[in-house]
Structure formats: C-alpha cells, structure tokens
Scaffold this motif. Sequence first.
Motif, PDB file in Angstrom:
ATOM      1  N   LEU A   1       0.810  -1.219   0.000  1.00 18.84           N
ATOM      2  CA  LEU A   1       0.000   0.000   0.000  1.00 18.84           C
ATOM      3  C   LEU A   1       0.845   1.271   0.000  1.00 18.84           C
ATOM      4  O   LEU A   1       0.402   2.312  -0.478  1.00 18.84           O
TER       5      LEU A   1
ATOM      6  N   LEU B   1       3.629   1.596  -1.499  1.00 17.58           N
ATOM      7  CA  LEU B   1       4.436   1.673  -2.718  1.00 17.58           C
ATOM      8  C   LEU B   1       3.968   2.867  -3.533  1.00 17.58           C
ATOM      9  O   LEU B   1       3.007   2.794  -4.295  1.00 17.58           O
ATOM     10  N   ARG B   2       4.601   3.956  -3.363  1.00 21.23           N
ATOM     11  CA  ARG B   2       4.239   5.148  -4.119  1.00 21.23           C
ATOM     12  C   ARG B   2       5.458   6.052  -4.156  1.00 21.23           C
ATOM     13  O   ARG B   2       6.338   5.970  -3.310  1.00 21.23           O
ATOM     14  N   VAL B   3       5.474   6.867  -5.133  1.00 24.47           N
ATOM     15  CA  VAL B   3       6.604   7.780  -5.265  1.00 24.47           C
ATOM     16  C   VAL B   3       6.281   9.069  -4.520  1.00 24.47           C
ATOM     17  O   VAL B   3       5.315   9.740  -4.833  1.00 24.47           O
ATOM     18  N   ASP B   4       7.042   9.342  -3.519  1.00 24.46           N
ATOM     19  CA  ASP B   4       6.850  10.626  -2.849  1.00 24.46           C
ATOM     20  C   ASP B   4       8.210  11.232  -2.537  1.00 24.46           C
ATOM     21  O   ASP B   4       9.232  10.742  -3.009  1.00 24.46           O
TER      22      ASP B   4
ATOM     23  N   THR C   1      10.802   8.781  -1.150  1.00 21.60           N
ATOM     24  CA  THR C   1      11.141   7.558  -1.861  1.00 21.60           C
ATOM     25  C   THR C   1      11.361   7.840  -3.341  1.00 21.60           C
ATOM     26  O   THR C   1      10.483   8.371  -4.007  1.00 21.60           O
ATOM     27  N   SER C   2      12.511   7.458  -3.833  1.00 22.04           N
ATOM     28  CA  SER C   2      12.800   7.723  -5.236  1.00 22.04           C
ATOM     29  C   SER C   2      12.023   6.762  -6.123  1.00 22.04           C
ATOM     30  O   SER C   2      11.636   5.665  -5.696  1.00 22.04           O
ATOM     31  N   ALA C   3      11.824   7.159  -7.343  1.00 18.59           N
ATOM     32  CA  ALA C   3      11.101   6.329  -8.302  1.00 18.59           C
ATOM     33  C   ALA C   3      11.803   4.979  -8.487  1.00 18.59           C
ATOM     34  O   ALA C   3      11.157   3.938  -8.569  1.00 18.59           O
TER      35      ALA C   3
ATOM     36  N   ARG D   1      10.307   1.337  -7.816  1.00 21.06           N
ATOM     37  CA  ARG D   1      10.346   0.384  -8.911  1.00 21.06           C
ATOM     38  C   ARG D   1      10.970  -0.930  -8.470  1.00 21.06           C
ATOM     39  O   ARG D   1      10.445  -2.016  -8.747  1.00 21.06           O
TER      40      ARG D   1
ATOM     41  N   ALA E   1       8.546  -2.695  -6.159  1.00 16.49           N
ATOM     42  CA  ALA E   1       7.391  -3.199  -6.902  1.00 16.49           C
ATOM     43  C   ALA E   1       7.771  -4.443  -7.679  1.00 16.49           C
ATOM     44  O   ALA E   1       7.014  -5.425  -7.748  1.00 16.49           O
TER      45      ALA E   1
ATOM     46  N   LEU F   1       2.214   0.316 -12.032  1.00 13.39           N
ATOM     47  CA  LEU F   1       2.934   1.196 -11.107  1.00 13.39           C
ATOM     48  C   LEU F   1       4.395   1.361 -11.522  1.00 13.39           C
ATOM     49  O   LEU F   1       4.941   2.473 -11.491  1.00 13.39           O
TER      50      LEU F   1
ATOM     51  N   CYS G   1       6.587   4.746 -12.651  1.00 12.78           N
ATOM     52  CA  CYS G   1       7.904   5.157 -12.174  1.00 12.78           C
ATOM     53  C   CYS G   1       8.808   5.508 -13.334  1.00 12.78           C
ATOM     54  O   CYS G   1       9.588   6.437 -13.294  1.00 12.78           O
ATOM     55  N   GLU G   2       8.692   4.682 -14.325  1.00 12.40           N
ATOM     56  CA  GLU G   2       9.461   4.859 -15.545  1.00 12.40           C
ATOM     57  C   GLU G   2       9.146   6.224 -16.148  1.00 12.40           C
ATOM     58  O   GLU G   2      10.009   7.049 -16.360  1.00 12.40           O
TER      59      GLU G   2
ATOM     60  N   ARG H   1       7.355   8.988 -15.222  1.00 16.61           N
ATOM     61  CA  ARG H   1       7.576  10.273 -14.585  1.00 16.61           C
ATOM     62  C   ARG H   1       8.848  10.251 -13.766  1.00 16.61           C
ATOM     63  O   ARG H   1       9.469   9.231 -13.574  1.00 16.61           O
ATOM     64  N   GLY H   2       9.180  11.365 -13.251  1.00 16.22           N
ATOM     65  CA  GLY H   2      10.395  11.452 -12.444  1.00 16.22           C
ATOM     66  C   GLY H   2      10.103  10.997 -11.039  1.00 16.22           C
ATOM     67  O   GLY H   2       9.317  10.074 -10.850  1.00 16.22           O
ATOM     68  N   ALA H   3      10.690  11.618 -10.079  1.00 18.04           N
ATOM     69  CA  ALA H   3      10.516  11.221  -8.695  1.00 18.04           C
ATOM     70  C   ALA H   3       9.350  11.950  -8.031  1.00 18.04           C
ATOM     71  O   ALA H   3       9.236  11.973  -6.827  1.00 18.04           O
TER      72      ALA H   3
ATOM     73  N   GLY I   1       5.845  11.763  -9.055  1.00 16.46           N
ATOM     74  CA  GLY I   1       4.477  11.279  -9.241  1.00 16.46           C
ATOM     75  C   GLY I   1       3.909  10.760  -7.943  1.00 16.46           C
ATOM     76  O   GLY I   1       4.562  10.778  -6.912  1.00 16.46           O
ATOM     77  N   GLU I   2       2.710  10.255  -8.024  1.00 18.02           N
ATOM     78  CA  GLU I   2       2.112   9.611  -6.851  1.00 18.02           C
ATOM     79  C   GLU I   2       1.842   8.162  -7.191  1.00 18.02           C
ATOM     80  O   GLU I   2       2.578   7.294  -6.807  1.00 18.02           O
ATOM     81  N   CYS I   3       0.789   7.919  -7.941  1.00 18.67           N
ATOM     82  CA  CYS I   3       0.544   6.615  -8.546  1.00 18.67           C
ATOM     83  C   CYS I   3       0.619   5.433  -7.586  1.00 18.67           C
ATOM     84  O   CYS I   3       1.392   4.517  -7.777  1.00 18.67           O
ATOM     85  N   PRO I   4      -0.145   5.439  -6.515  1.00 23.73           N
ATOM     86  CA  PRO I   4      -0.116   4.297  -5.608  1.00 23.73           C
ATOM     87  C   PRO I   4      -0.904   3.112  -6.169  1.00 23.73           C
ATOM     88  O   PRO I   4      -1.621   3.247  -7.158  1.00 23.73           O
TER      89      PRO I   4
END
Lengths: 147, 147
Positions: free
Chosen positions: A70, A72-75, A78-80, A84, A87, B111, B115-116, B118-120, B122-125
């Motif tokens: 849950l 697992l999100r980019v904020d 946390t870097s993309a 990744r 995930a 998800l 990550c791919e 967008r950069g660091a 995004g949100e995309c949970p």
Amino acid sequence: MEGLTIGRVAKRAGVGVETIRFYERKGLLEDPPRRESGYRQYPEEAVARIRFIRRAKDLGFSLREVDELLTLRVDRRTSASEVRRRAEAKIEDIEIKLAELGRMKAALVELTACCEGRGATGECPILEALEGDSRSGAGQQTGRSRK
Amino acid sequence: MEGLTIGRVAKRAGVGVETIRFYERKGLLEDPPRRESGYRQYPEEAVARIRFIRRAKDLGFSLREVDELLTLRVDRRTSASEVRRRAEAKIEDIEIKLAELGRMKAALVELTACCEGRGATGECPILEALEGDSRSGAGQQTGRSRK
DNA sequence: ATAAACCCCGTACTATAGTACGGAGTCAAG
DNA sequence: CTTGACTCCGTACTATAGTACGGGGTTTAT
C-alpha cells in the motif's frame, strides 16, 4: 453528513468495526479526520483500501506485506527507482504465487478427471497429481484422528 | 537405516523439527512408524507433503483448508462424486485467488510503468492503479458468477 | 567408550490477526 | 426529551501457527 462513519465503512467493506480500528492502530489505515464529537469520518476510498487489505491477506500476504504494498508510491522520501525495485520484488512474489496456484489447480483438475474415470475405488490424491505420478501402490493410510 | 529421521525431513522440507511434530498433532501428517527407541521414521514422501503444506499456507489457505486439500481422495469412506464436488469447490477458490493475484500484478506492473514515465514526483499508488485502469491488460477472465 | 548431536515428550511461550467487553458519550427518530 | 443505535477508548480475550525449553534417552563419529 460529511464522510462515512466507521460502522458504514465496516458494513461496506464487509468487516467489523473493531477490525478497522485494529488496522488503524497497525498503521494500515491512516487516522481519519474526526468530528468535534470525536467520531471518525471516512472518505469513500477507505472502503476500497480495506477491501484491498482483505484480499491481499487472503492471498497469503501478512499485514506487514500488505502495508508495504500500500505504501508503494513515489513521494518525496522515496525515489522512483526505489519504488520500482520494490514493486518488481512484489511482482516476483506474485508470479511465484500464480505459478503455484496454477500447479495446484492443475492437480485438482486432474483429480476430478480421476473421479470421473474410475469408480469409487481409485486413490489419486492431490500429492500424486502434483508430482505427476510417482509410483503406484504404497498409499499411505489415513489414521483419522482429528485433534 | 530405514526411513528418515525427523531432523532430516525437517532439513529437506525447510522447516523446524517442532513444526513437523506440530503438523502431526494437527493431523496434517499421519503418525509415522517408530523404531524400538521411539524415533520417528519417515518415508521420502513426507518431505513432499510438508512442502505442499507450506506452499498452500503461503497461498492463503489455513491449515484446516490444507488438510481438506490433502485428504481429497477417493477411498471407501468418500464417494467419487463427493470428492469431485469438494475438488471443484477448491478449484473455484483457486480461480478467485488467481484472478485477484492477476489484478494485483497488473496494478504493480502499471505502477512500475508509472515510475518509468515520470520522475521522482508522481504519486501513482497501487490502489489507484487497481481502481484506475479497469479495462486494460489484466487478462484474467474471472467468471464473476457464482456465490 | 565417550562426547556431540540427535530425538523423545509435555508444557509454555510468542507473534499475528483479530474479537469481545464495558462504561461513557453522541446521534437521529419518534 | 427520551430511547435505542451507534461511537468512543482501553483492556482483555481468542484462534492460529508455530517456537522454545528442559530433562531425559539414543545414535553416531572419533
């Protein structure tokens, strides 16, 4: 009426009120806003989140793992690439589960075919179906003695 | 040396000795023959059985359900049609799990794509990925009928 | 033949995931 | 404005699935 009460959320998600408070304590559900009275006010999305938790749990993930899924999100923290990586690890876990469920299903299908083919006297347990067909006979006898 | 000691079985199956005794108490493993000393002597198949228990448990089946899976066999006490019925019920359980795992995997794949792209920032949970997509990929045909 | 490693058993403890309890405050309808 | 359903909170209890302990006997490698 702003938002859902805990009871309504519980009903829609198919869990008990206590379970929701439990998930909140565990950090799986963030603390919702409150009325002046202290009553929790949930947004609609809370229901989906709880349903997800339940499904994931039934698939053999622990609540800790569900939490990992849950969050697992980019904020900003946390870097993309980190997301990744995590995930992808989860995807691998899932692929293993998919493969094992597939094998289990195949074994069961074979078992039902067995039932079809022979009368009421075959053996054909699931382990044999899984292993392919090890060797005949040697059947273990089940000494039934439920605890 | 006739058969495997509990320690050897444990090592091969990747569990502790205590777990095996626990499964025995629960009736998941039948009581093995003993030496005169009282030492348990396991046949090779015990390892496969324990591995099966472990896998099934990791797929979200309780030990009770695992037991039901393992005792799915046609014998004098159980008619072929009864076994068939139970096996089919299990197959349905498994199909539901397969479908849900499939959806979960699809969401995770989306998800990572996120990550791919967008950069660091995004949100995309995962919940959005699950609720959001709705009609791409996720190939599992779940057969939403039943129950 | 002796010590290390293994096994026996019963009991007790742990972690996880809830469930239940109980006294008090809150809300919605009649 | 009262009644009943709902909510609050903390604490305690339950079921499941192991794990650990401890005092013994057994096997096996040196």
